[in-house]
Write a protein that holds these residues in place. Structure first.
Motif, PDB file in Angstrom:
ATOM      1  N   GLU A 159       0.884  -1.129   0.161  1.00 46.84           N
ATOM      2  CA  GLU A 159       0.011  -0.103   0.088  1.00 46.84           C
ATOM      3  C   GLU A 159       0.856   1.197   0.057  1.00 46.84           C
ATOM      4  N   ILE A 160       1.952   1.140   1.048  1.00 49.31           N
ATOM      5  CA  ILE A 160       2.963   2.480   0.668  1.00 49.31           C
ATOM      6  C   ILE A 160       3.703   2.558  -0.556  1.00 49.31           C
ATOM      7  N   ARG A 161       4.091   1.511  -0.973  1.00 51.19           N
ATOM      8  CA  ARG A 161       4.669   1.448  -2.452  1.00 51.19           C
ATOM      9  C   ARG A 161       3.804   1.856  -3.563  1.00 51.19           C
ATOM     10  N   THR A 162       2.780   1.633  -3.359  1.00 51.88           N
ATOM     11  CA  THR A 162       1.575   1.971  -4.313  1.00 51.88           C
ATOM     12  C   THR A 162       1.152   3.406  -4.463  1.00 51.88           C
ATOM     13  N   LEU A 163       1.178   3.835  -2.940  1.00 53.93           N
ATOM     14  CA  LEU A 163       1.057   5.340  -2.777  1.00 53.93           C
ATOM     15  C   LEU A 163       2.078   6.178  -3.383  1.00 53.93           C
ATOM     16  N   LEU A 164       3.312   5.628  -3.219  1.00 49.87           N
ATOM     17  CA  LEU A 164       4.528   6.372  -3.491  1.00 49.87           C
ATOM     18  C   LEU A 164       4.557   6.589  -4.977  1.00 49.87           C
ATOM     19  N   LEU A 165       4.187   5.279  -5.632  1.00 51.43           N
ATOM     20  CA  LEU A 165       4.358   5.245  -7.109  1.00 51.43           C
ATOM     21  C   LEU A 165       3.234   6.028  -7.749  1.00 51.43           C
ATOM     22  N   SER A 166       2.080   6.279  -7.188  1.00 50.44           N
ATOM     23  CA  SER A 166       0.987   7.333  -7.582  1.00 50.44           C
ATOM     24  C   SER A 166       1.399   8.660  -7.849  1.00 50.44           C
ATOM     25  N   GLY A 167       2.298   9.027  -7.074  1.00 46.03           N
ATOM     26  CA  GLY A 167       3.030  10.528  -7.093  1.00 46.03           C
ATOM     27  C   GLY A 167       4.499  10.227  -7.743  1.00 46.03           C
ATOM     28  N   ARG A 168       4.594   9.523  -8.569  1.00 47.32           N
ATOM     29  CA  ARG A 168       6.074   9.442  -8.855  1.00 47.32           C
ATOM     30  C   ARG A 168       6.202  10.414 -10.091  1.00 47.32           C
ATOM     31  N   HIS A 169       7.755  10.886 -10.337  1.00 46.38           N
ATOM     32  CA  HIS A 169       7.682  11.723 -11.472  1.00 46.38           C
ATOM     33  C   HIS A 169       7.991  11.041 -12.664  1.00 46.38           C
TER      34      HIS A 169
ATOM     35  N   GLU B  83      14.629  15.677  -0.178  1.00 42.44           N
ATOM     36  CA  GLU B  83      15.203  15.562  -1.756  1.00 42.44           C
ATOM     37  C   GLU B  83      14.882  14.351  -2.249  1.00 42.44           C
ATOM     38  N   LEU B  84      15.292  13.280  -1.598  1.00 43.54           N
ATOM     39  CA  LEU B  84      15.127  11.991  -2.382  1.00 43.54           C
ATOM     40  C   LEU B  84      13.459  11.747  -2.633  1.00 43.54           C
ATOM     41  N   LEU B  85      12.392  12.250  -1.850  1.00 42.93           N
ATOM     42  CA  LEU B  85      11.232  11.896  -2.174  1.00 42.93           C
ATOM     43  C   LEU B  85      10.672  13.004  -3.222  1.00 42.93           C
ATOM     44  N   SER B  86      11.200  14.045  -3.138  1.00 45.97           N
ATOM     45  CA  SER B  86      10.707  15.205  -4.229  1.00 45.97           C
ATOM     46  C   SER B  86      11.427  14.865  -5.525  1.00 45.97           C
ATOM     47  N   TYR B  87      12.466  14.203  -5.523  1.00 43.48           N
ATOM     48  CA  TYR B  87      12.953  13.902  -6.775  1.00 43.48           C
ATOM     49  C   TYR B  87      12.453  12.972  -7.399  1.00 43.48           C
ATOM     50  N   ASN B  88      11.781  11.896  -6.658  1.00 46.30           N
ATOM     51  CA  ASN B  88      10.899  10.568  -7.166  1.00 46.30           C
ATOM     52  C   ASN B  88       9.573  10.571  -7.219  1.00 46.30           C
ATOM     53  N   PHE B  89       8.981  11.242  -6.036  1.00 44.98           N
ATOM     54  CA  PHE B  89       7.632  11.331  -5.998  1.00 44.98           C
ATOM     55  C   PHE B  89       7.280  12.786  -5.909  1.00 44.98           C
ATOM     56  N   PRO B  90       7.336  13.712  -6.732  1.00 46.82           N
ATOM     57  CA  PRO B  90       7.055  15.094  -6.620  1.00 46.82           C
ATOM     58  C   PRO B  90       5.505  15.380  -6.022  1.00 46.82           C
TER      59      PRO B  90
ATOM     60  N   ILE C  10      12.092   0.489  -1.727  1.00 51.33           N
ATOM     61  CA  ILE C  10      12.983   0.663  -0.712  1.00 51.33           C
ATOM     62  C   ILE C  10      12.342   1.458   0.551  1.00 51.33           C
ATOM     63  N   VAL C  11      11.733   2.629   0.092  1.00 52.60           N
ATOM     64  CA  VAL C  11      11.072   3.611   0.831  1.00 52.60           C
ATOM     65  C   VAL C  11       9.924   2.912   1.822  1.00 52.60           C
ATOM     66  N   ALA C  12       9.252   2.155   1.144  1.00 46.62           N
ATOM     67  CA  ALA C  12       8.124   1.444   1.525  1.00 46.62           C
ATOM     68  C   ALA C  12       8.784   0.467   2.711  1.00 46.62           C
ATOM     69  N   ALA C  13       9.538  -0.339   2.461  1.00 46.72           N
ATOM     70  CA  ALA C  13      10.253  -1.232   3.461  1.00 46.72           C
ATOM     71  C   ALA C  13      11.050  -0.503   4.735  1.00 46.72           C
ATOM     72  N   ALA C  14      11.533   0.724   4.544  1.00 48.49           N
ATOM     73  CA  ALA C  14      11.941   1.440   5.531  1.00 48.49           C
ATOM     74  C   ALA C  14      10.883   1.973   6.368  1.00 48.49           C
ATOM     75  N   CYS C  15       9.670   2.410   5.650  1.00 50.04           N
ATOM     76  CA  CYS C  15       8.492   2.741   6.511  1.00 50.04           C
ATOM     77  C   CYS C  15       8.159   1.750   7.569  1.00 50.04           C
ATOM     78  N   LEU C  16       8.392   0.513   7.578  1.00 49.62           N
ATOM     79  CA  LEU C  16       8.073  -0.496   8.662  1.00 49.62           C
ATOM     80  C   LEU C  16       8.932  -0.547   9.645  1.00 49.62           C
ATOM     81  N   GLY C  17      10.015   0.046   9.676  1.00 50.90           N
ATOM     82  CA  GLY C  17      11.034   0.355  10.819  1.00 50.90           C
ATOM     83  C   GLY C  17      10.583   1.288  11.835  1.00 50.90           C
ATOM     84  N   GLY C  18      11.093   1.500  12.900  1.00 51.79           N
ATOM     85  CA  GLY C  18      10.577   1.917  14.248  1.00 51.79           C
ATOM     86  C   GLY C  18      11.134   3.280  14.358  1.00 51.79           C
ATOM     87  N   GLY C  19      12.045   3.886  13.597  1.00 51.46           N
ATOM     88  CA  GLY C  19      12.620   4.914  13.612  1.00 51.46           C
ATOM     89  C   GLY C  19      11.978   6.108  12.846  1.00 51.46           C
TER      90      GLY C  19
END
Length: 179
Positions: free
Chosen positions: A77-87, A124-131, A99-108
């Motif tokens: 679901e997170i991956r799909t959300l990100l891809l819906s806003g991809r550049h 910057e990473l998110l803006s570049y890929n998922f503006p 990768i970002v979706a996998a990291a979202c499952l972490g605790g920090g």
């Protein structure tokens, strides 16, 4: 003047941070074996790099992979959300979404769970890929919280505790300083 990074730089940084045990990511960064191997060839990093404590690192990565497997629907679901806003300009956007979706499952904080040096670098990473996604975060909400709020607003399986952020009793958890 600060030069913006690109996916190659971020991927290498994430791989190095994971190898040093500084991320919450499993061994293949949340990617399937074939995608991970192709990525390692494309970006010339060692696909099986380990830290000095290989046994402890392998055990942690196995646990992280189990967590990812248990929460596969959430990851998707997170991956799909990100891809819906991809550049739409860089083929690595799909890899970064995974990768970002996998990291979202972490605790920090997400930037820490990815092995980034700061929240600005993550932005910057998110803006570049998922503006389209980053443009929606108008109140500078913490990224993991923001993604889950977006899923909640899409009528996903996530319960929003309050009708608006300003009324939420955990407002500072989402918008406070990240340290």
């Amino acid at each position: 003047m600060h030069q913006p990074e690109d996916n190659r730089t971020w991927l290498l940084q994430i791989v190095q941070a994971r190898a040093a045990g500084q991320t919450c990511l499993p061994a293949r960064l949340g990617l399937d074996e074939q995608t991970y191997q192709a990525l390692s060839r494309q970006y010339a990093f060692e696909a099986n790099s380990w830290s000095s404590n290989q046994n402890a690192q392998a055990e942690q990565e196995d646990l992280r992979q189990e967590l990812l497997d248990l929460r596969q629907d959430e990851w998707d679901e997170i991956r799909t959300l990100l891809l819906s806003g991809r550049h739409g300009l860089d083929p690595a956007e799909e890899v970064m979404a995974a990768i970002v979706a996998a990291a979202c499952l972490g605790g920090g904080h997400l930037w820490q769970d990815l092995g980034m040096t700061s929240r600005l670098q993550l932005h910057e990473l998110l803006s570049y890929n998922f503006p389209d996604i980053t443009a929606r975060n108008t109140q500078n909400m913490r990224w993991k919280k923001f993604f889950y709020k977006q899923l909640c607003e899409q009528e996903g399986g996530y319960v929003c505790r309050s009708p608006t952020c300003e009324q939420c009793p955990t407002y500072n958890d989402c918008f406070g300083d990240e340290t």
